[in-house]
Design an enzyme around this catalytic site. Structure first.
Site, PDB file in Angstrom:
ATOM      1  N   THR A 137      52.729 -13.509  32.712  1.00  0.00           N
ATOM      2  CA  THR A 137      51.894 -14.185  33.716  1.00  0.00           C
ATOM      3  C   THR A 137      51.716 -13.335  34.975  1.00  0.00           C
ATOM      4  O   THR A 137      52.558 -12.483  35.291  1.00  0.00           O
ATOM      5  CB  THR A 137      52.573 -15.519  34.105  1.00  0.00           C
ATOM      6  OG1 THR A 137      51.954 -16.057  35.268  1.00  0.00           O
ATOM      7  CG2 THR A 137      54.047 -15.334  34.436  1.00  0.00           C
ATOM      8  N   ASP A 138      50.653 -13.619  35.715  1.00  0.00           N
ATOM      9  CA  ASP A 138      50.443 -12.941  37.005  1.00  0.00           C
ATOM     10  C   ASP A 138      51.422 -13.446  38.073  1.00  0.00           C
ATOM     11  O   ASP A 138      51.566 -12.833  39.135  1.00  0.00           O
ATOM     12  CB  ASP A 138      48.995 -13.110  37.493  1.00  0.00           C
ATOM     13  CG  ASP A 138      48.566 -14.557  37.701  1.00  0.00           C
ATOM     14  OD1 ASP A 138      49.363 -15.479  37.426  1.00  0.00           O
ATOM     15  OD2 ASP A 138      47.413 -14.770  38.140  1.00  0.00           O
ATOM     16  N   GLU A 139      52.122 -14.580  37.770  1.00  0.00           N
ATOM     17  CA  GLU A 139      52.986 -15.163  38.801  1.00  0.00           C
ATOM     18  C   GLU A 139      54.193 -14.281  39.114  1.00  0.00           C
ATOM     19  O   GLU A 139      54.847 -14.455  40.139  1.00  0.00           O
ATOM     20  CB  GLU A 139      53.420 -16.579  38.389  1.00  0.00           C
ATOM     21  CG  GLU A 139      52.204 -17.451  38.123  1.00  0.00           C
ATOM     22  CD  GLU A 139      52.471 -18.941  38.030  1.00  0.00           C
ATOM     23  OE1 GLU A 139      53.450 -19.413  38.612  1.00  0.00           O
ATOM     24  OE2 GLU A 139      51.662 -19.620  37.370  1.00  0.00           O
ATOM     25  N   TYR A 163      60.257 -20.434  37.495  1.00  0.00           N
ATOM     26  CA  TYR A 163      59.432 -20.045  36.339  1.00  0.00           C
ATOM     27  C   TYR A 163      59.064 -18.567  36.420  1.00  0.00           C
ATOM     28  O   TYR A 163      59.281 -17.791  35.483  1.00  0.00           O
ATOM     29  CB  TYR A 163      58.158 -20.907  36.285  1.00  0.00           C
ATOM     30  CG  TYR A 163      57.070 -20.332  35.393  1.00  0.00           C
ATOM     31  CD1 TYR A 163      57.267 -20.215  34.015  1.00  0.00           C
ATOM     32  CD2 TYR A 163      55.852 -19.888  35.926  1.00  0.00           C
ATOM     33  CE1 TYR A 163      56.276 -19.674  33.188  1.00  0.00           C
ATOM     34  CE2 TYR A 163      54.865 -19.354  35.111  1.00  0.00           C
ATOM     35  CZ  TYR A 163      55.083 -19.249  33.742  1.00  0.00           C
ATOM     36  OH  TYR A 163      54.109 -18.704  32.933  1.00  0.00           O
ATOM     37  N   LYS A 167      60.147 -15.398  33.975  1.00  0.00           N
ATOM     38  CA  LYS A 167      59.167 -14.550  33.272  1.00  0.00           C
ATOM     39  C   LYS A 167      59.335 -13.093  33.703  1.00  0.00           C
ATOM     40  O   LYS A 167      59.229 -12.177  32.881  1.00  0.00           O
ATOM     41  CB  LYS A 167      57.730 -15.025  33.544  1.00  0.00           C
ATOM     42  CG  LYS A 167      57.359 -16.347  32.926  1.00  0.00           C
ATOM     43  CD  LYS A 167      57.395 -16.373  31.405  1.00  0.00           C
ATOM     44  CE  LYS A 167      56.288 -15.569  30.761  1.00  0.00           C
ATOM     45  NZ  LYS A 167      56.263 -15.761  29.275  1.00  0.00           N
TER      46      LYS A 167
HETATM   47  P1  NAD Z   1      53.019 -24.227  26.698  1.00  0.00           P
HETATM   48  O1  NAD Z   1      54.112 -24.794  27.535  1.00  0.00           O
HETATM   49  O2  NAD Z   1      51.794 -25.007  26.458  1.00  0.00           O
HETATM   50  O3  NAD Z   1      53.605 -23.833  25.255  1.00  0.00           O
HETATM   51  C1  NAD Z   1      54.855 -23.246  25.078  1.00  0.00           C
HETATM   52  C2  NAD Z   1      55.247 -23.375  23.606  1.00  0.00           C
HETATM   53  O4  NAD Z   1      56.521 -22.741  23.418  1.00  0.00           O
HETATM   54  C3  NAD Z   1      55.402 -24.825  23.142  1.00  0.00           C
HETATM   55  O5  NAD Z   1      54.785 -25.004  21.896  1.00  0.00           O
HETATM   56  C4  NAD Z   1      56.919 -25.010  23.027  1.00  0.00           C
HETATM   57  O6  NAD Z   1      57.292 -25.957  22.032  1.00  0.00           O
HETATM   58  C5  NAD Z   1      57.347 -23.597  22.654  1.00  0.00           C
HETATM   59  N1  NAD Z   1      58.756 -23.335  23.023  1.00  0.00           N
HETATM   60  C6  NAD Z   1      59.352 -23.590  24.215  1.00  0.00           C
HETATM   61  N2  NAD Z   1      60.645 -23.234  24.159  1.00  0.00           N
HETATM   62  C7  NAD Z   1      60.850 -22.697  22.916  1.00  0.00           C
HETATM   63  C8  NAD Z   1      61.970 -22.138  22.277  1.00  0.00           C
HETATM   64  N3  NAD Z   1      63.163 -22.034  22.902  1.00  0.00           N
HETATM   65  N4  NAD Z   1      61.836 -21.690  21.002  1.00  0.00           N
HETATM   66  C9  NAD Z   1      60.647 -21.778  20.359  1.00  0.00           C
HETATM   67  N5  NAD Z   1      59.549 -22.328  20.920  1.00  0.00           N
HETATM   68  C10 NAD Z   1      59.647 -22.777  22.190  1.00  0.00           C
HETATM   69  O7  NAD Z   1      52.701 -22.812  27.371  1.00  0.00           O
HETATM   70  P2  NAD Z   1      51.313 -22.011  27.439  1.00  0.00           P
HETATM   71  O8  NAD Z   1      50.569 -22.446  28.634  1.00  0.00           O
HETATM   72  O9  NAD Z   1      50.666 -22.048  26.106  1.00  0.00           O
HETATM   73  O10 NAD Z   1      51.868 -20.544  27.731  1.00  0.00           O
HETATM   74  C11 NAD Z   1      52.161 -19.624  26.662  1.00  0.00           C
HETATM   75  C12 NAD Z   1      52.639 -18.325  27.248  1.00  0.00           C
HETATM   76  O11 NAD Z   1      51.641 -17.768  28.090  1.00  0.00           O
HETATM   77  C13 NAD Z   1      53.892 -18.476  28.109  1.00  0.00           C
HETATM   78  O12 NAD Z   1      54.736 -17.379  27.856  1.00  0.00           O
HETATM   79  C14 NAD Z   1      53.363 -18.426  29.538  1.00  0.00           C
HETATM   80  O13 NAD Z   1      54.326 -17.895  30.414  1.00  0.00           O
HETATM   81  C15 NAD Z   1      52.182 -17.503  29.373  1.00  0.00           C
HETATM   82  N6  NAD Z   1      51.074 -17.699  30.340  1.00  0.00           N
HETATM   83  C16 NAD Z   1      50.541 -18.948  30.527  1.00  0.00           C
HETATM   84  C17 NAD Z   1      49.481 -19.108  31.413  1.00  0.00           C
HETATM   85  C18 NAD Z   1      48.834 -20.458  31.633  1.00  0.00           C
HETATM   86  O14 NAD Z   1      47.969 -20.576  32.508  1.00  0.00           O
HETATM   87  N7  NAD Z   1      49.158 -21.494  30.865  1.00  0.00           N
HETATM   88  C19 NAD Z   1      48.980 -18.001  32.119  1.00  0.00           C
HETATM   89  C20 NAD Z   1      49.545 -16.741  31.897  1.00  0.00           C
HETATM   90  C21 NAD Z   1      50.595 -16.615  30.992  1.00  0.00           C
HETATM   91  P1  TYD Z   2      49.351 -25.555  37.644  1.00  0.00           P
HETATM   92  O1  TYD Z   2      48.319 -26.008  36.687  1.00  0.00           O
HETATM   93  O2  TYD Z   2      50.689 -26.252  37.648  1.00  0.00           O
HETATM   94  O3  TYD Z   2      49.515 -23.964  37.427  1.00  0.00           O
HETATM   95  P2  TYD Z   2      50.336 -22.864  38.301  1.00  0.00           P
HETATM   96  O4  TYD Z   2      51.286 -23.549  39.190  1.00  0.00           O
HETATM   97  O5  TYD Z   2      51.041 -22.096  37.215  1.00  0.00           O
HETATM   98  O6  TYD Z   2      49.311 -22.052  39.023  1.00  0.00           O
HETATM   99  O7  TYD Z   2      48.775 -25.647  39.110  1.00  0.00           O
HETATM  100  C1  TYD Z   2      47.584 -24.962  39.470  1.00  0.00           C
HETATM  101  C2  TYD Z   2      47.386 -25.178  40.962  1.00  0.00           C
HETATM  102  O8  TYD Z   2      47.122 -26.579  41.196  1.00  0.00           O
HETATM  103  C3  TYD Z   2      48.614 -24.853  41.774  1.00  0.00           C
HETATM  104  O9  TYD Z   2      48.190 -24.259  43.007  1.00  0.00           O
HETATM  105  C4  TYD Z   2      49.273 -26.194  42.038  1.00  0.00           C
HETATM  106  C5  TYD Z   2      48.093 -27.150  42.090  1.00  0.00           C
HETATM  107  N1  TYD Z   2      48.340 -28.538  41.613  1.00  0.00           N
HETATM  108  C6  TYD Z   2      47.910 -29.613  42.391  1.00  0.00           C
HETATM  109  O10 TYD Z   2      47.334 -29.439  43.480  1.00  0.00           O
HETATM  110  N2  TYD Z   2      48.142 -30.884  41.921  1.00  0.00           N
HETATM  111  C7  TYD Z   2      48.774 -31.118  40.743  1.00  0.00           C
HETATM  112  O11 TYD Z   2      48.982 -32.313  40.389  1.00  0.00           O
HETATM  113  C8  TYD Z   2      49.193 -30.003  39.937  1.00  0.00           C
HETATM  114  C9  TYD Z   2      49.886 -30.212  38.627  1.00  0.00           C
HETATM  115  C10 TYD Z   2      48.945 -28.726  40.419  1.00  0.00           C
END
Ligand code: NAD
Ligand code: TYD
Length: 358
Positions: A137-139, A163, A167
């Site tokens: 992630t970019d975070e 988080y 990561k």
């Molecule tokens: P998500 O929470 O929707 O899915 C995570 C999945 O991992 C779930 O299916 C969960 O059951 C599985 N999981 C969790 N713990 C586990 C374990 N110990 N063993 C096996 N499986 C396990 O997450 P997402 O949004 O799909 O993110 C996927 C990846 O992409 C993550 O690594 C996250 O850090 C990265 N990412 C997400 C975003 C975003 O905006 N959602 C952006 C950049 C990077």
């Molecule tokens: P989120 O979807 O939790 O992603 P991330 O924290 O990984 O960026 O949140 C996106 C943005 O929205 C973040 O700045 C937090 C804000 N946010 C709200 O304002 N209200 C909400 O109820 C949630 C879940 C997030």
């Protein structure tokens, strides 16, 4: 021994992982083995359309399980592992950081350790072909000021939430496994994703579903925090591109050049829903916006500079936010049975915990 045309996908029942698996099976040949623990965020319903596909095997298990992971490498002899599995929600990491360290750091280490043992057992051609692709992630880069340049691959790590810290820890382990053992790793750092199958605790699906039902739309702080939004299909195409063309040991930032303030995302959702699902009782959905107490340590701005993946690997995002958000809203409206399925008792309990007292 020959490598199989098989990929292992961890976290393939989650939001991004399931989009990746479905798209991979549509586009590529070969076998996919999905390893997922099915936490609250994992949902086999996301993969329902491929449950009869002989090219897909679902394995229910934990990435921290040493024996299970070793057995998967030995049995399937994959050409790559794509590692999506993680605890992924910042708000949950504030409430329960330990689970984030366990899955994101210890789990990644277990995958690296077993991937490395497998890779060392391969002949020279197998070793040349194999890849460990880590999805991050970019975070990890921390927060930007309004005029700071966007994150590049050279931006120093400065994670601010548990988080992001977990990561960052996993990214460092991936780097170390390449540097120390020569494991052919790839790391991608992507901006905020949105699209089908996103669990409704994240901003976009949460606001969309609350707005549909006429409930309050919780906006943290002043609503001016900025995120760089990328449609999940574009993230998945970026990952496929890095897997195919990326240089081992390198990292690639993936982003949509689509920075938006949270409040602008929320109002965009309100306006599209007013158009697609007008409701006289609810009225203009913007009136549902409710400013609530900010997230502790809330990062102000994220922005990705995707020059490297664009220039070196030829990837570009295809979906602009205006189109992507409309399609995403249409997907949720057409898939309310999926929504009902994921809004379990545990989900209701989370909403109660997170928003009570904000
Ligand atoms: P998500 O929470 O929707 O899915 C995570 C999945 O991992 C779930 O299916 C969960 O059951 C599985 N999981 C969790 N713990 C586990 C374990 N110990 N063993 C096996 N499986 C396990 O997450 P997402 O949004 O799909 O993110 C996927 C990846 O992409 C993550 O690594 C996250 O850090 C990265 N990412 C997400 C975003 C975003 O905006 N959602 C952006 C950049 C990077
Ligand atoms: P989120 O979807 O939790 O992603 P991330 O924290 O990984 O960026 O949140 C996106 C943005 O929205 C973040 O700045 C937090 C804000 N946010 C709200 O304002 N209200 C909400 O109820 C949630 C879940 C997030």
């Amino acid at each position: 021994m020959e490598l199989n045309n098989t990929v292992i996908v961890t976290g393939g029942a989650g939001f991004i992982g399931s989009n990746f698996v479905l798209e991979w099976l549509r586009r590529e040949g070969g076998q996919v083995v999905t390893l997922d623990k099915l936490t609250y965020a994992g949902n086999l319903g996301n993969l329902a359309s491929v449950d009869q596909d002989p090219r897909h095997l679902f394995v229910h298990g934990d990435i921290c399980d040493d024996e299970l992971v070793a057995g998967l490498f030995e049995t399937h002899r994959p050409r790559a592992i794509l590692h999506f599995a993680a605890e992924s929600h910042v708000d949950r990491s504030i409430k329960n950081p330990g689970e984030f360290v366990r899955t994101n750091v210890v789990g990644t280490l277990n995958l690296l350790k077993n991937a490395c043992a497998y890779w060392k057992s391969l002949d020279a051609e197998g070793q040349r072909q194999f890849r460990f692709l880590h999805v991050s992630t970019d975070e990890v880069y921390g927060s930007l000021g309004p005029d700071d340049p966007a994150f590049t691959e050279l931006t120093p790590y400065a994670p601010n939430s548990p988080y992001a810290a977990s990561k960052a820890g996993s990214d460092h382990l991936v780097r170390a496994y390449h540097h120390t053992f020569g494991l052919p790793t790839l790391t991608t750092n992507c901006s905020n994703n949105y699209g089908p199958f996103q669990f409704p605790e994240k901003l976009i699906p949460l606001v969309l579903l609350n707005a549909l039902e006429g409930k309050a739309l919780p906006v943290y702080g002043d609503g001016k925090n900025v995120r760089d939004w990328l449609h999940v299909q574009d993230h998945c195409s970026g990952i496929r591109c890095v897997l195919e063309k990326g240089a081992p040991g390198e990292t690639y930032n993936i982003g949509g050049r689509s920075e938006m303030k949270n409040i602008d995302v929320v109002t965009a959702i309100c306006d599209i829903l007013d158009e697609l699902r007008p409701d006289a009782k609810i009225g203009a959905r913007r009136s549902l916006i409710t400013y609530v107490t900010d997230r502790p340590g809330h990062d102000r701005r994220y922005a990705i500079d995707a020059t490297r993946i664009e220039a070196e690997l030829g990837w570009t995002p295809q979906m602009r936010f205006a189109e992507g958000i409309r399609k995403t809203i249409e997907w949720y409206l057409s898939n309310m049975s999926w929504v009902d399925g994921v809004r379990s008792g545990a989900y209701q309990e989370w909403l109660h915990q997170n928003y009570r007292g904000r």
